[in-house]
Design a protein around this motif. Structure first.
Motif: not given
Length: 343
Positions: A15-18, A95-99, A136-138, A314-320
């Motif tokens: 999942k991604a944390e946004l 968690v596999k992707h963080v913003e 990640f995204k910052l 969480s994934v589709t709403g990310s900026f990954a």
């Protein structure tokens, strides 16, 4: 207490944390260690005293403690350690992707150079990707209780670092500081091609969400709970597929909801809103990603389908990047299939 199938599944899903403020992941033990390293005297004598101070009753009470805690962060290594500690917790929660958000104004106003802050955070993010596989995204956030002029000063300081800044956000005290206050500085970021997000509809009214959409032209809504008070706004958010970064334990701690059984997460999903689960300021609010899900699941008894939908959102709403999204979505499908088909 029996662990529900939904909680078991959520723990396994990538999942991604946004919606995560890196300063809000500052655990008391680390705070003491860094304070000692930097020879800074805290107004608390023990980790237990800090925990006791976390019993606040409003957003402003929380912010007062939050900014006091940040005072021990002085050097690049401090910001690295803070970020790496969060990434280790995220890795444990799968968690596999963080913003993540960072608030430069909370540091530069104390005399800490912008470069010190961003270098420490970004270095940890890069190492976290190498060690844990967390992409990640910052996101650089402005403090809305300060002026737009002050935000522009931060924007100028950020110019030499735009290659590692992916988005712009807006946080801190919401009421009395509408998104429109930052119209011009957000327009500058949009012109540079950065992603835009803003806290809106947490304590502020639905009008603030409209302003964030129409004036700031945001790509994603942070919180957005009070959007549910306006049927037209809900329909618009669904139509435009705007992701809402919902923070359950934060909502409970800050009295946005008085009881987790009243949390609107399920209602959001039923209305077609792209809601996600996030930890906001986990050290202060009582838990990281999986703890937030578990709290909602315990109160609302989430279905397996809702569980998978939250991970997907969480994934589709990310900026990954799209390839990264596709990779994570395929993992979600593979892991969830036995649960959904009762195999």
């Amino acid at each position: 207490m029996q662990h529900s199938k939904a909680s078991e599944l959520f723990a396994k899903l990538p999942k991604a944390e946004l919606h995560l403020h890196i300063e809000g992941s500052f655990e008391p033990k680390l705070m003491f260690e860094i304070a000692q390293r930097n020879q800074i005297e805290l107004p608390y004598k023990s980790v237990e005293e800090i925990r006791a101070a976390y019993e606040f009753n409003s957003l402003q009470d929380f912010l007062d403690i939050y900014y006091a805690g940040m005072s021990v962060l002085q050097h690049t290594q401090d910001y690295y350690d803070l970020t790496m500690a969060y990434l280790k917790k995220s890795h444990a929660d799968n968690v596999k992707h963080v913003e993540i958000f960072f608030d430069p104004q909370g540091h530069t106003e104390r005399g800490v150079p912008f470069e010190t802050v961003i270098t420490g955070i970004h270095s940890a993010l890069e190492d976290g990707q190498a060690k844990f596989g967390i992409s990640f995204k910052l996101i650089m956030s402005y403090l809305r209780h300060l002026s737009e002029e002050d935000a522009f000063k931060t924007w100028e300081e950020a110019q030499h670092h735009l290659s590692i800044i992916d988005g712009i956000g807006l946080d801190s005290s919401e009421v009395g500081h509408p998104p429109s206050k930052f119209k011009n500085v957000f327009a500058e970021a949009k012109a540079k091609g950065l992603k835009l997000v803003a806290h809106a509809g947490e304590e502020g009214p639905p009008e603030y969400v409209y302003e964030a959409l129409d004036i700031l032209e945001i790509d994603r809504v942070d919180h957005g709970n009070r959007s549910l008070e306006d049927t037209d706004l809900v329909q618009r958010l669904v139509h435009e597929q705007k992701t809402l970064t919902v923070c359950p334990l934060s909502n409970l701690k800050l009295c946005v909801v008085s009881d987790m059984k009243d949390h609107p997460l399920r209602k959001m999903l039923e209305m077609g809103l792209a809601a996600t689960i996030n930890s906001d300021d986990p050290s202060y609010f009582g838990g990281y990603m999986n703890a937030n899900f578990n709290a909602v699941d315990k109160a609302l008894d989430l279905t397996l389908e809702e569980t998978v939908l939250l991970a997907r959102n969480s994934v589709t709403g990310s900026f990954a990047e799209l390839d990264r999204q596709k990779e994570l979505l395929q993992e979600i499908e593979a892991i969830s299939a036995p649960y959904l088909h009762n195999v």
